[in-house]
Scaffold this motif. Structure first.
Motif, PDB file in Angstrom:
ATOM      1  N   GLN A  26       0.266  34.687  19.707  1.00  0.00           N
ATOM      2  CA  GLN A  26      -0.508  33.829  18.782  1.00  0.00           C
ATOM      3  C   GLN A  26       0.177  34.019  17.415  1.00  0.00           C
ATOM      4  OE1 GLN A  26      -3.030  31.799  19.593  1.00  0.00           O
ATOM      5  NE2 GLN A  26      -2.385  32.365  21.702  1.00  0.00           N
ATOM      6  N   ARG A  27      -0.420  33.302  16.410  1.00  0.00           N
ATOM      7  CA  ARG A  27       0.124  33.492  15.123  1.00  0.00           C
ATOM      8  C   ARG A  27      -1.031  33.899  14.256  1.00  0.00           C
ATOM      9  NH1 ARG A  27       3.495  28.571  12.936  1.00  0.00           N
ATOM     10  NH2 ARG A  27       2.847  29.822  10.937  1.00  0.00           N
ATOM     11  N   ASP A  28      -2.323  33.609  14.724  1.00  0.00           N
ATOM     12  CA  ASP A  28      -3.393  33.858  13.775  1.00  0.00           C
ATOM     13  C   ASP A  28      -3.949  35.498  14.411  1.00  0.00           C
ATOM     14  OD1 ASP A  28      -6.144  32.236  12.930  1.00  0.00           O
ATOM     15  OD2 ASP A  28      -6.237  34.300  13.288  1.00  0.00           O
ATOM     16  N   ARG A  73      -6.881  35.366  16.174  1.00  0.00           N
ATOM     17  CA  ARG A  73      -6.775  35.051  17.606  1.00  0.00           C
ATOM     18  C   ARG A  73      -5.968  36.146  18.678  1.00  0.00           C
ATOM     19  NH1 ARG A  73      -6.749  29.832  19.476  1.00  0.00           N
ATOM     20  NH2 ARG A  73      -8.326  28.680  18.240  1.00  0.00           N
ATOM     21  N   GLN A 104      -5.454  35.124   4.065  1.00  0.00           N
ATOM     22  CA  GLN A 104      -4.670  34.429   4.993  1.00  0.00           C
ATOM     23  C   GLN A 104      -4.803  35.076   6.292  1.00  0.00           C
ATOM     24  OE1 GLN A 104      -2.629  32.284   6.533  1.00  0.00           O
ATOM     25  NE2 GLN A 104      -1.543  31.944   4.436  1.00  0.00           N
ATOM     26  N   GLN A 105      -4.591  34.510   7.409  1.00  0.00           N
ATOM     27  CA  GLN A 105      -4.764  35.202   8.567  1.00  0.00           C
ATOM     28  C   GLN A 105      -3.625  34.820   9.379  1.00  0.00           C
ATOM     29  OE1 GLN A 105      -8.938  33.964   8.962  1.00  0.00           O
ATOM     30  NE2 GLN A 105      -8.074  33.183  11.131  1.00  0.00           N
ATOM     31  N   ASP A 106      -2.679  34.031   9.066  1.00  0.00           N
ATOM     32  CA  ASP A 106      -1.568  33.701   9.905  1.00  0.00           C
ATOM     33  C   ASP A 106      -0.563  34.908   9.738  1.00  0.00           C
ATOM     34  OD1 ASP A 106       0.664  32.666  11.193  1.00  0.00           O
ATOM     35  OD2 ASP A 106       0.569  30.741   9.975  1.00  0.00           O
ATOM     36  N   GLU A 141       2.528  35.017  10.406  1.00  0.00           N
ATOM     37  CA  GLU A 141       3.737  34.639   9.753  1.00  0.00           C
ATOM     38  C   GLU A 141       3.885  34.553   8.359  1.00  0.00           C
ATOM     39  OE1 GLU A 141       6.025  34.544  11.941  1.00  0.00           O
ATOM     40  OE2 GLU A 141       5.302  34.598  13.887  1.00  0.00           O
ATOM     41  N   GLU A 142       2.635  34.328   7.731  1.00  0.00           N
ATOM     42  CA  GLU A 142       2.562  34.173   6.403  1.00  0.00           C
ATOM     43  C   GLU A 142       2.137  35.632   5.664  1.00  0.00           C
ATOM     44  OE1 GLU A 142       2.765  31.220   4.638  1.00  0.00           O
ATOM     45  OE2 GLU A 142       3.547  30.463   6.331  1.00  0.00           O
ATOM     46  N   ARG A 172       3.959  25.417   0.991  1.00  0.00           N
ATOM     47  CA  ARG A 172       3.867  26.263   2.514  1.00  0.00           C
ATOM     48  C   ARG A 172       4.703  25.582   3.523  1.00  0.00           C
ATOM     49  NH1 ARG A 172       1.045  26.052   6.795  1.00  0.00           N
ATOM     50  NH2 ARG A 172       0.313  28.077   7.729  1.00  0.00           N
ATOM     51  N   PRO A 186       8.318  29.083   9.550  1.00  0.00           N
ATOM     52  CA  PRO A 186       8.198  30.220  10.088  1.00  0.00           C
ATOM     53  C   PRO A 186       9.064  30.917  11.052  1.00  0.00           C
ATOM     54  CG  PRO A 186       6.299  28.855  10.292  1.00  0.00           C
ATOM     55  CD  PRO A 186       7.446  27.995   9.933  1.00  0.00           C
ATOM     56  N   ARG A 240      10.569  32.472  13.869  1.00  0.00           N
ATOM     57  CA  ARG A 240       9.908  33.175  15.123  1.00  0.00           C
ATOM     58  C   ARG A 240      11.079  33.970  15.787  1.00  0.00           C
ATOM     59  NH1 ARG A 240       7.470  28.157  17.875  1.00  0.00           N
ATOM     60  NH2 ARG A 240       5.649  27.683  16.305  1.00  0.00           N
TER      61      ARG A 240
END
Lengths: 493, 630, 506, 108
Positions: free
Chosen positions: B303-305, B308, B363-365, B367-368, B529, B534, B536
């Motif tokens: 997951q990214r979030d 999540r 922000q909740q990603d 990757e960010e 953005r 991102p 990975r």
């Protein structure tokens, strides 16, 4: 050899008819003389009717039960009640007539002619002899024809022509049937004839004669398939005459059929006659309701719906099978009263909203509630009664008839009848409520608001019928009890 | 004061808070949230008192006198029941509820519907306490649904967001599917029970005495478990739980991590007798739990979030608990409940910490994100404690409860314990990944300033202490003993293996997922953005596998296998109804009118025609009569 | 108790006399008068707690001549069976009266007709005489016809016509059935003697006891199905529901409140009272088939509700589905089933009232009931949205609200007899969540609309809160209603259960 | 005697049917009226035959015939009057054209 004598006491027994006769003579003379306002003649006719009504009521109260002219004319409780109903109906019709603009060639005759027609109807009720019956019937028919034909518009004459021809043919059939019965028995009195008929000998002939008689009376009642004239004639007549045709003539013919069946036909061939009537009534119920669905010309609509009601009025007769009991008579009378109330009311409503010179059309009710809300309410009461919805006389009438049909006639026949009646009732919602829809949901039509004049007579008739319907719907037991008491001894004896 | 006997006060306090707050509405937004928090604090303290008293007296107390309904001749009595399990749950629920409310005072400070939020939380606490205290399965079901309602309302709290709407809908529907299973289970049970009673004590007795036939017990157990699957996010009914993260983070902590989702485990524990009586049901529970644990862990890995990740982690841990329950021993029950307890603590901690991050950085990603450590040092610490506890690191509470699980699973069979160890390794990996990505490296967002926020800090601290302290061995063992007999003992090699697995997981993840250090000046040139691709670490085949494993697969399956066909079917039916059925019923009327038209047309107005009709009429009548005669 | 019948009727008369030009007076008097029956009903309800039921038995229509006597007594009774219905009718009519404020014209006609309708509805529920029942049943037809046709959307007239004709068919069948019933079983004479006597009564109690004493014959079957058909149209049962969709879709919400809230209940009331209670033997044979029909209604209604684009139609299909539950409970004919059906009826009436009141409020602001063009009303209209939400949640059977109790009892009752069917019916609970959420989330959630929409006024809020409170009370403490109906239900189901016991289960 | 009566009755039946045929087929209103008259007179003949040869003692049949004659005369008188009025007003001399009142114009 007995000599024919007509004593004064006999005339007293025939008082309602005599008053009418006297009245019509006086009124005709007065009309010739005065040439004044036509309304006064109308009111005069109304007075005459009231006089006859009073006489009939007195006879009823005194329980007069006598025959005159060797039994050719009988005055008993049932005939008195029938006469009262007919007289009331005629009063209503006259009220409508007074409230309706003149559309005929005549001046006073348009009121006075109702009286002989009514007289014919009343004689028909009391008659116990074929010649009298025939003359009474023709008196009724011919007077009505004249009333129809007096209309200025050509359709009136067209309607009169149709009635003359078809009425004549039906009379011929009636007479032809009678002639065979006469040939078998040598008499024209109902009772004697009934006692002399011998089914063993000339069964087929008598049966054929019976069918002819029933069929020709069915023409007068306008049962399907003998109904077609009624639509055209109803549409061709002016409103009050159409009302007369649909109420008084029809009721008189039904009473005649009832009388003839009970006195002459049933003792010998009850099963056959009942079967014939059963078929006629069933077919009438179905066809009349379906036919009415598409009618928008009001007089035509009511002519058709009248057929259905007439068929309903015959149900107690059929249900009883051989000899109608008190219940059947009572229920019949109750529904007859309801029928008079609702139909006279309906015609009063038509007359009140009608613009002179046009055919009465459903659209004439458009937006009535905005112009005359209370009239609209009264019309709703009438429509409820016609459709057999509570609280109205029509509802209980139907209920009683159904109860009677199912309790008297067990098995499929009763259920078929009942089913047809209720199915017809549903169909009738569709066409009766068309009037209501017009009154409440349509914007005011091309009819100017002033067209609802204060025609007090027609208004009174309308309100009388509406309130009467509702009252009978609220307390039906009262009238039932009364009627049952009044005719109990007549029928039982 | 007899706290145990007056345990009803706990839900009532929350209900009171709910009523008052919702009545006053937005007018009281300055003080009603605080009031509500205080009330829930009182409730929590009260619950603690109940717990302590229950612990000391080691007795259970049942009051079920309130006749709710009379079914047939059997009254359905509602009331409350306090025993070790319920007392313990009560504490968890009210404690975390109070802490979350405190947290939310700050988190939701600027929200326009703050009071509504607090009212909902109070309602939730009330319902959850009601659920926990239920002595009767019907009552339990009622509160079961009510907590579902609160979950639905709170997921969709930001109702103007379409995503929140969809998440709320999904949560409601999927749990509803489970609930229907539970409901059917209640029917079966109702009819199987000798006196139509749904009281838990009666069910217990009935099952113990073997009054209910074997297959019925299996059926009931499976249906009860189906309900639990919906609520506790077991595969395949779990997809709502990650989506539920659309709700405010305090809610995710309270409802979708600590309490409500554990209700499934609680239900199975509460009706464990039924499950014990059916080996089939136990096996199915174990299998589904294991599958859920593995799938959830794998999904969390990709997951990214941030939220999540935590949500899938919850799914995975709940699966672990279920799997343990499927072992069918008294020890399994205790182990699962202990894990439930510790999990509630550290998962709430993780969510609240994550919420603090989100609240600060917006922000909740992952990757960010990066370098949050610099802004929120204390939160970083709290998150680290939570993550380590979740991974099962040695002194923390998660370690002890996991050891208990492993012990039970080992008794059940090697396959179970192997699965659990895999899950444990995966857990360590994804938590490490999340931690590294979020807290280490460079902060990308500018102008991020963290204020000192007491209402947020206190719950974090309290939960962090809890996450550490609950695991204090003597205390933990006693806790287990209070819950029931047979606290499992783990062999030393298993302890070692599990620790080794965790360390290895952390090491692998730490190697693969390096903190991202970015020079601020280069970021400034690319503010947009979408240009930031991102990066990975799981690339190539790994990425493909990841995307499949992201368990969006399930969404795809639901969408194309269930939702779309059903929509088509329902549209078709509706169309059919509007055309065919209507034509058939209303067609009768149309036909009648048509016949009327034809009949009316036949009246041509000519004398001859009418005459001929009449003639035929007479002829027909004559024929009829003569035929009748013959 | 006669006040129940007299008060609204009197109100109609009084209102009819106020000139319609005085709009304000008409509205105020109308609304207040609509609430009076509610007060009366509450008074009766509170008094009835002691278990005393009100019964009036007086001669009304009778004619006795020759050998035949027919008695149509005025037998009205307010017992545990009719009490919930009367309460429901009183509440719903009052709510509808308030909703009448949202009309834009012809208030006078609305209130007069509504009060007449209220009279008739009360009459239906208290009548314990077959003819009287039928009379009131028919009497509801006319005011409803006018109400539908006068207020509403473009297709209202067609809706009114279809309403009239289909309910006309229903009442025609009922008419036939009533008459057959009286003739068949209304006899005073001792059953079993060769002459069945010539004395008929239409008293329900007499007929019921006569029927119970009679041997089962073909006529019973005929009567059962006739009554069933008549009321199945009213209830409605799939596929006889199309008329009801038109009414729900086209009439003004204030009228749909009464229609959905009370009139559908008359169908269930009659079906239970006449088909199921009077002819347990026939029911026993037909129960399974009817249960299948009920489940089909439940499922089909729910499935079709999921595809509707108009809020009202969603609610209409939802009503269909819920009436399927009622039917299922009634055919189960055991304590739980019948109790559940009664509960479901009351609860559905309240829920419908609430939902359609909310629809009325929303429609007056937005001029649409299309789900797609609504959305995000939660922000500008929080109160109305909350009420819609409560209604929808109650409708989808959320525990704690009234909808759950009815469904629970019905399903428990039905599970007694039909396992698979009950499971299917229970599965439709998921569907009810699907369509209700679709509507509510579609309307309440989402980005707020551009234009400003005012939230409810006090006059609008009051009935909604009242009804919502009733829903919550019934959901939280169902015994309030349940205890009232318990004794009555026991007597209703006793013959059937006896039959089943003797016959060894259905 | 019976044979004579049968002959008369048959003649009357023939006349009746002829009249009926005429009513149903002829288009001239006046002829249609005459045909109705033929039917009525056929009945009169029938009644007379029965009265004369039926072996009845009284004069009922004869009286009946008188009534039939008188009434049919009245009927025809009205009929002719209506016919004349129609001819004058609309110039119609064909029964077929008397269909102003037919259904199609009266329908919705």
């Amino acid at each position: 050899m007995t000599t024919i004598t007509l004593r004064l006491s006999d005339l007293v027994i025939m008082a309602p008819e005599c008053i009418l006769l006297l009245g019509v003579v006086v009124l005709t003379l007065a009309d010739l003389w005065m040439k004044s306002s036509r309304t006064s003649i109308g009111i005069g006719a109304l007075v005459v009717l009231c006089g006859a009504l009073a006489a009939a009521v007195v006879q009823l109260v005194q329980e007069t039960d006598a025959t005159v002219l060797f039994g050719a004319y009988e005055a008993d409780a049932f005939s008195s009640l029938c006469k009262i109903v007919l007289l009331l109906a005629a009063c209503g019709v006259l009220g409508i007539a007074i409230g309706t603009p003149n559309e005929t060639h005549a001046v006073g005759e348009m009121y006075t002619l109702y009286i002989p027609a009514l007289m014919g109807a009343m004689l028909l009720v009391s008659s116990r002899e074929w010649m009298t019956t025939y003359v009474a019937l023709e008196l009724l028919t011919i007077s009505t024809i004249v009333l129809i034909g007096m209309r200025r518009a050509a359709i009136g004459k067209e309607a009169a022509m149709k009635l003359i021809v078809l009425g004549g043919v039906s009379s011929a059939f009636l007479l032809y049937g009678i002639s065979f019965l006469y040939g078998c028995t040598g008499t024209t009195y109902y009772e004697v004839m009934a006692s002399r008929l011998d089914m063993g000998q000339d069964a087929s002939l008598i049966t054929i004669a019976f069918v002819m008689i029933v069929a020709s009376i069915a023409v007068k009642i306008a049962l399907v398939p003998f109904h077609a004239w009624a639509l055209d004639v109803g549409a061709g007549a002016v409103v009050p005459v159409a009302a007369f045709l649909s109420v008084v003539s029809k009721l008189a013919a039904i009473i005649l059929l009832w009388r003839v069946c009970v006195d002459v036909l049933f003792p010998h061939a009850a099963d056959v006659v009942v079967d014939v009537l059963f078929v006629l009534v069933c077919v009438s119920l179905v066809v009349a309701h379906v036919l009415a669905l598409r009618q928008v010309t009001l007089l035509r609509l009511f002519a058709v719906s009248g057929i259905a009601h007439a068929a309903l009025l015959l149900v107690p007769l059929i249900a009883s099978g051989t000899r109608p009991d008190v219940d059947a008579w009572t229920i019949w009378l109750y529904y007859a009263v309801a029928y008079v109330l609702m139909n006279v009311g309906a015609f009063a409503a038509i007359s009140l909203t009608h613009t002179t010179g046009t055919q009465p059309h459903v659209h004439q009710f458009a937006g009535l509630v905005y112009r005359a809300p209370w009239t609209a309410v009264a019309i709703v009461c009438i429509v409820l009664s016609l459709a057999g919805l509570p609280v109205s006389a029509g509802f209980f009438g139907k209920l009683f008839i159904l109860l009677d049909a199912l309790s008297q006639r067990e098995g499929t026949a009763g259920i078929v009848l009942a089913a047809l009646i209720v199915v017809g009732t549903v169909i009738s919602f569709a066409y009766y409520f068309r009037i209501v829809r017009q009154m409440f949901w349509r914007p005011e039509g091309p009819v100017p608001p002033s067209s609802v004049r204060t025609r007090w007579f027609a208004q009174t008739v309308l309100w009388g019928s509406a309130l009467g319907s509702v009252a009978l719907g609220c307390a039906p037991g009262w009238l039932m009890e009364l009627l049952a008491q009044l005719i109990a001894h007549t029928v039982v004896s | 004061m007899d706290f145990v006997a007056s345990a009803w006060m706990v839900p009532m306090l929350s209900l009171l808070a709910f009523g008052v707050v919702i009545m006053i509405g937005e007018r009281g937004k300055a003080w009603t949230p605080i009031g509500s928090t205080i009330v829930s604090g009182v409730a929590a303290i009260f619950a603690c008192c109940v717990w302590v008293q229950q612990w000391q007296e080691r007795s259970s107390y049942t009051w079920a006198e309130w006749r709710w309904l009379t079914m047939g001749d059997w009254p359905v009595q509602f009331g409350y029941e306090v025993q070790s399990l319920t007392a313990c749950m009560l504490v968890i629920v009210t404690m975390i509820g109070a802490l979350v409310q405190l947290y939310a005072l700050s988190y939701m400070r600027d929200d326009g519907r703050k009071t509504t939020f607090f009212a909902y939380i109070s309602l939730f606490t009330c319902s959850m306490c009601g659920l926990v205290l239920s002595p009767n399965l019907l009552q339990l079901f009622i509160f079961w649904e009510l907590v579902g309602l609160c979950s639905f309302l709170l997921i969709g709290f930001w109702f103007t967001k379409p995503a929140a709407r969809e998440a709320a809908r999904k949560a409601f529907l999927l749990t509803r599917i489970g609930d229907v299973g539970l409901l059917i289970g209640l029917f079966v049970l109702y009819h199987a029970m000798p006196n139509n009673s749904l009281a838990l004590i009666d069910v217990h007795n009935a099952v113990q005495n073997g009054v209910i036939p074997e297959h019925t017990v299996t059926l009931v157990a499976l249906l009860l478990f189906f309900g639990a699957m919906g609520k506790s996010g077991q595969v395949p009914l779990h997809t709502w739980l990650p989506d539920a993260m659309e709700g405010p983070t305090p809610i995710s902590a309270l409802i979708h991590a600590a309490t409500m989702v554990a209700a499934g485990v609680f239900l199975v524990s509460r009706t464990y007798d039924v499950f014990l009586a059916s080996s089939t049901a136990l096996l199915i529970v174990a299998i589904i739990g294991a599958v859920t644990a593995v799938l959830g862990a794998v999904a969390a890995l990709v997951q990214r979030d941030l939220k999540r990740i935590l949500a899938y982690s919850t799914v995975s841990q709940l699966g672990l608990m279920m799997c343990t329950l499927g072992m069918g021993t008294q020890a399994a029950l205790i182990a699962a409940l202990l894990h439930l307890l510790t999990h509630a603590c550290f998962k709430a901690l993780l969510f609240l910490a994550a919420g603090r991050v989100i609240h600060t950085v917006h922000q909740q990603d992952i990757e960010e994100l990066g370098g949050v450590r610099n802004v929120l040092p204390w939160t970083t610490g709290a998150f680290a404690i939570g993550a380590l506890a979740l991974a099962g690191m040695v002194p923390l509470s998660g370690f002890w409860s996991k050891e208990a699980l492993f012990a039970v699973l080992l008794q059940g069979g090697a396959v179970w314990v192997t699965t659990a160890l895999c899950v444990s390794a995966l857990t360590a990996m994804y938590m490490t990944r999340a931690f590294v990505r979020v807290f280490l490296g460079t902060l990308r967002q500018k102008n991020v300033r963290a204020s000192r926020d007491i209402p947020m800090g206190v719950p974090l601290g309290a939960l962090a202490v809890g996450a550490i302290a609950i695991g204090w061995p003597p205390m933990f063992a006693r806790l287990g003993a209070q819950l029931g007999e047979g606290y499992p003992h783990t062999p030393a090699w298993l302890v070692a293996t599990s620790l080794g697995v965790v360390v290895m997981g952390i090491a692998v993840a730490a190697y693969v997922v390096r903190p991202r250090v970015i020079v601020a000046s280069t970021r400034a040139r690319q503010p947009s953005r979408k240009k930031v691709v991102p990066q990975r670490r799981f690339s190539g085949t790994g990425a493909r596998v990841a995307s499949i494993l992201r368990v969006a697969v399930w969404d795809w399956v639901y969408r194309n296998g269930v939702v779309r066909p059903f929509q088509a079917f329902s549209r078709g039916m509706a169309q059919l109804d509007q055309t065919l059925v209507r034509a058939c019923t209303e067609g009768i009327g149309t036909c009648t009118v048509l016949i009327g038209k034809l009949a009316s047309r036949a009246h041509v107005g000519q004398l001859h025609v009418y005459g001929i009709w009449s003639l035929w009429g007479i002829v027909a009548l004559l024929c009829f009569v003569l035929w009748k005669k013959v | 108790m006669h006040a129940l019948l007299a008060v609204p009727f009197l109100g109609a008369l009084v209102l009819a006399c106020i000139p319609s030009a005085h709009m304000r007076a008409v509205r105020v008097v109308g609304v207040l008068w609509c609430c009076v029956p509610l007060a009366v009903a509450i008074g009766l309800f509170v008094q009835d707690d002691t278990g005393v039921s009100y019964t009036v038995h007086a001669p009304w229509i009778a004619w006795t001549v020759g050998g035949t006597a027919v008695h149509i007594p005025w037998h009205v009774s307010l017992d545990g069976f009719s009490m919930p219905f009367v309460m429901l009718a009183a509440i719903v009519c009052a709510v509808s009266g308030v909703a009448g404020f949202l009309l834009t014209k012809r208030w006078k006609a609305f209130y007069v007709l509504l009060l007449l309708l209220t009279t008739a509805v009360f009459g239906v529920f208290v009548a314990r005489d077959v003819v009287l029942f039928f009379l009131f049943f028919e009497l509801t037809l006319v005011p409803m016809f006018f109400l539908i046709g006068m207020f509403g959307k473009y297709g209202r007239e067609r809706a009114a016509n279809v309403f009239l004709v289909y309910n006309g068919i229903g009442s025609a069948v009922l008419f036939l059935a009533v008459v057959l019933l009286i003739v068949h079983a209304g006899s005073f004479a001792v059953v079993g003697t060769p002459t069945m006597g010539n004395s008929f009564t239409s008293d329900y109690a007499v007929i019921a006891s006569n029927l119970a004493a009679m041997p089962h014959d073909g006529m019973h079957t005929v009567l059962f199905w006739l009554f069933f058909l008549a009321f199945a149209i009213k209830l409605p049962v799939f596929p006889l529901h199309t008329w009801m969709l038109r009414v729900h879709g086209e009439a003004h919400p204030a009228i749909v409140i009464v229609h959905s809230g009370v009139l559908l209940k008359m169908g269930a009331f009659g079906m239970l009272m006449f088909s199921f209670v009077l002819f347990p033997e026939v029911l026993r044979g037909a129960a399974s088939a009817l249960a299948v029909g009920a489940v089909v209604t439940i499922v089909v209604g729910a499935v079709m509700a999921c595809a509707q684009k108009d809020v009202r139609l969603v609610f209409a299909y939802a009503s269909l589905s819920h009436m399927g539950f009622v039917l299922l409970g009634m055919v189960a004919m055991n304590d739980n089933g019948v109790q559940g059906a009664l509960f479901q009826l009351v609860s559905h009436g309240l829920i419908s009232a609430l939902l359609f009141f909310a629809v009325a409020v929303i429609e007056t602001r937005t001029q649409t009931s299309d789900i797609a063009s609504l959305g995000g009303l939660g922000q500008p209209m929080p109160f109305a949205s909350a009420m819609l939400m409560i209604g929808a949640l109650a409708a989808l059977g959320l525990p704690g609200l009234s909808g759950f109790v009815g469904e629970w009892l019905v399903l428990v009752g039905a599970y007694d007899q039909w396992r698979t069917l009950t499971v299917i019916a229970t599965g439709s609970v998921v569907l009810s969540a699907v369509y209700m959420l679709r509507v509510v989330l579609g309307i309440v959630f989402g980005p707020p609309p551009q234009k400003h929409r005012a939230d409810v006024r006090t006059i609008e809020a009051f009935p909604m809160v009242f009804v919502a409170a009733c829903i919550v009370v019934l959901g939280v403490y169902p015994s309030v209603l349940h205890d009232v109906t318990r004794e009555a239900t026991k007597t209703i189901v006793a013959p059937y259960e006896q039959l089943v016991d003797v016959g060894g289960g259905v | 005697m019976t044979q004579t009566m049968t002959a008369y009755v048959l003649l009357a039946a023939l006349l009746f049917v002829l009249g009926l045929y005429g009513v149903l087929t002829r288009r001239e209103p006046i002829v249609v009226l005459l045909c109705v008259e033929v039917m009525l007179q056929a009945v009169a003949l029938n009644v007379l035959a029965f009265a004369k040869y039926g072996g009845f003692e009284d004069v009922t049949g004869h009286v009946f015939v008188l009534f039939i004659l008188a009434v049919s005369a009245a009927e025809v008188a009205v009929g002719v009057a209506v016919f004349l009025a129609l001819v004058r007003q609309r110039g119609v001399d064909d029964v077929v054209k008397l269909d102003t009142l037919h259904a199609e114009r009266q329908e919705e």
